[in-house]
Design a protein around this motif. Sequence first.
Motif, short mmCIF file in Angstrom:
data_model
loop_
_atom_site.label_atom_id
_atom_site.label_comp_id
_atom_site.label_asym_id
_atom_site.label_seq_id
_atom_site.Cartn_x
_atom_site.Cartn_y
_atom_site.Cartn_z
N GLY A 170 0.92 -1.14 -0.07
CA GLY A 170 0.21 -0.07 -0.01
C GLY A 170 0.69 1.15 -0.04
N GLY A 171 1.86 1.35 0.93
CA GLY A 171 2.75 2.44 0.90
C GLY A 171 3.74 2.52 -0.22
N ALA A 172 4.13 1.45 -0.90
CA ALA A 172 5.06 1.56 -2.08
C ALA A 172 4.22 2.17 -3.52
N TYR A 173 2.86 1.49 -3.59
CA TYR A 173 2.05 2.18 -4.40
C TYR A 173 1.86 3.81 -4.42
N ALA A 174 1.53 4.29 -3.17
CA ALA A 174 1.51 5.67 -2.50
C ALA A 174 2.75 6.19 -3.15
N ARG A 175 3.88 5.84 -2.85
CA ARG A 175 5.02 6.31 -3.00
C ARG A 175 5.45 6.52 -4.55
N ALA A 176 5.12 5.55 -5.29
CA ALA A 176 5.25 5.36 -6.65
C ALA A 176 4.59 6.44 -7.63
N PRO B 170 8.05 9.38 -0.59
CA PRO B 170 9.52 9.23 -0.38
C PRO B 170 10.01 10.22 0.63
N TRP B 171 11.23 9.96 1.20
CA TRP B 171 11.82 11.16 1.79
C TRP B 171 12.40 12.34 0.83
N LEU B 172 12.14 13.51 1.34
CA LEU B 172 12.29 14.82 0.46
C LEU B 172 13.64 14.58 -0.32
N THR B 173 14.67 14.15 0.67
CA THR B 173 16.10 14.04 0.06
C THR B 173 16.00 13.24 -1.12
N LYS B 174 15.19 12.16 -1.08
CA LYS B 174 15.24 11.20 -2.15
C LYS B 174 14.62 11.94 -3.57
N ARG B 175 13.34 12.58 -3.22
CA ARG B 175 12.86 13.22 -4.31
C ARG B 175 13.74 14.33 -4.92
N VAL B 176 14.55 14.93 -4.19
CA VAL B 176 15.27 16.03 -5.02
C VAL B 176 16.18 15.24 -5.62
N ALA B 177 17.04 14.28 -4.90
CA ALA B 177 18.07 13.48 -5.83
C ALA B 177 17.43 13.01 -7.24
N ARG B 178 16.27 12.50 -7.07
CA ARG B 178 15.83 11.73 -8.27
C ARG B 178 15.36 12.87 -9.39
#
Length: 401
Positions: free
Chosen positions: A163-169, A232-240
Amino acid sequence: MMKEWVCSRERTLGAVLLVLGVLVWLGLIVGTFGVMLIVLLFGFVAYVFAQSALVAHVRGNGVQLGAEQFPDLHGQFVSCCEKLGLDKQPEAYVLQGGGMLNAFAAQFLGHRFVVLLSGVVDAMQAHPDGVRFYVGHELGHLRRGHAVGGLLRMPVLWLPLIGGAYARAKETSCDLHGLACSSSGESAARALAALASGPQRWQQMDMKVFARQSRHGAGFWMSFHELASGYPWLTKRVARVMGANRLPGRNPLAYVLAAFVPYAGRLGGGFGLLLMVYLIGVLAAVAIPQYQAYTIKAKLVQAVQASNGAREALAQQYLQSGQIPESLAAAGLPEMAADGSRLSLDAEGMVLTVQTPRGALVFTPHRDEKGGLGWECAGRTPLTAQQLPAGCMVAEGTGKF
């Protein structure tokens, strides 16, 4: 091009949850003999009222973007719609958000909306291109059907991990839409930076250094809370969005703990853990008594079957002689059944009592329509109706025939 704006995991997880959700809905509808359809109808009515209130609030209090109203923002909105290939543009509004840095998308009865809270617009005054990221992100929700696509998946969205993985995706896909609307990855990252350090300080942030903070996400607790979260953590979103080829992995042990925590959306893993404890408590309160009743009932069924020979012998002797045996011994019957139950006979009414460790079953004879003998079964206190075998009732005392 569209595939570049969609996280591959969103497609896979969305398909899995869709199949599971449809199966659960069908099971609920069939299992409740259609009652669930009535519940869904009431749920739809509640949804209509809630969404209509939201739309009315936005239209009544927000400022709709247009060529004559905030033309700079409207131009960015139109440009982003064209970039994403949206033929029919949603309505776009700016709404006072009390300083919140946020935006959202909504869909109601065929109408689609993108709402920018004033905090985001104000924070991006020094970075006009940043508004395009937020617009693209919310358009991504609409383009991917996130605003209305959750109904069929709703019964299984709580599932741990998936459930969380789908939301993050989904959030990752929308970040990719926002990136597509931005002039560069750096520009998209700076738009996200305001969510980290506020409407002013983001301008002094070093985005590469901030992106490197994502390495902390490999720790156990950060891994666990991200697995239980819908973002996802904001740091990961920025890195992506800045083009990182590979993000730090998660602690494998965190998956073990997260597998037992229901997904609770923005409430996070702590609430999910409390929810799990609550659900276990509720299930235990229901299941344990039911299981105990089942085991007692199974033992009593054995007692009924083990004492059947004694009842048949008593009935046969009475029908042949017209006399009630004075005792089990007089009838040539043992005082213990094959399952260990103790038998006793009340000669006054030929009432047979089968005493078990769980309680007593009392069999009272009666004449049937053909002149033979039948037996009525009653369970004495503390036995309950749920514990008694089929054909037995809760009663006290004995009878005569």
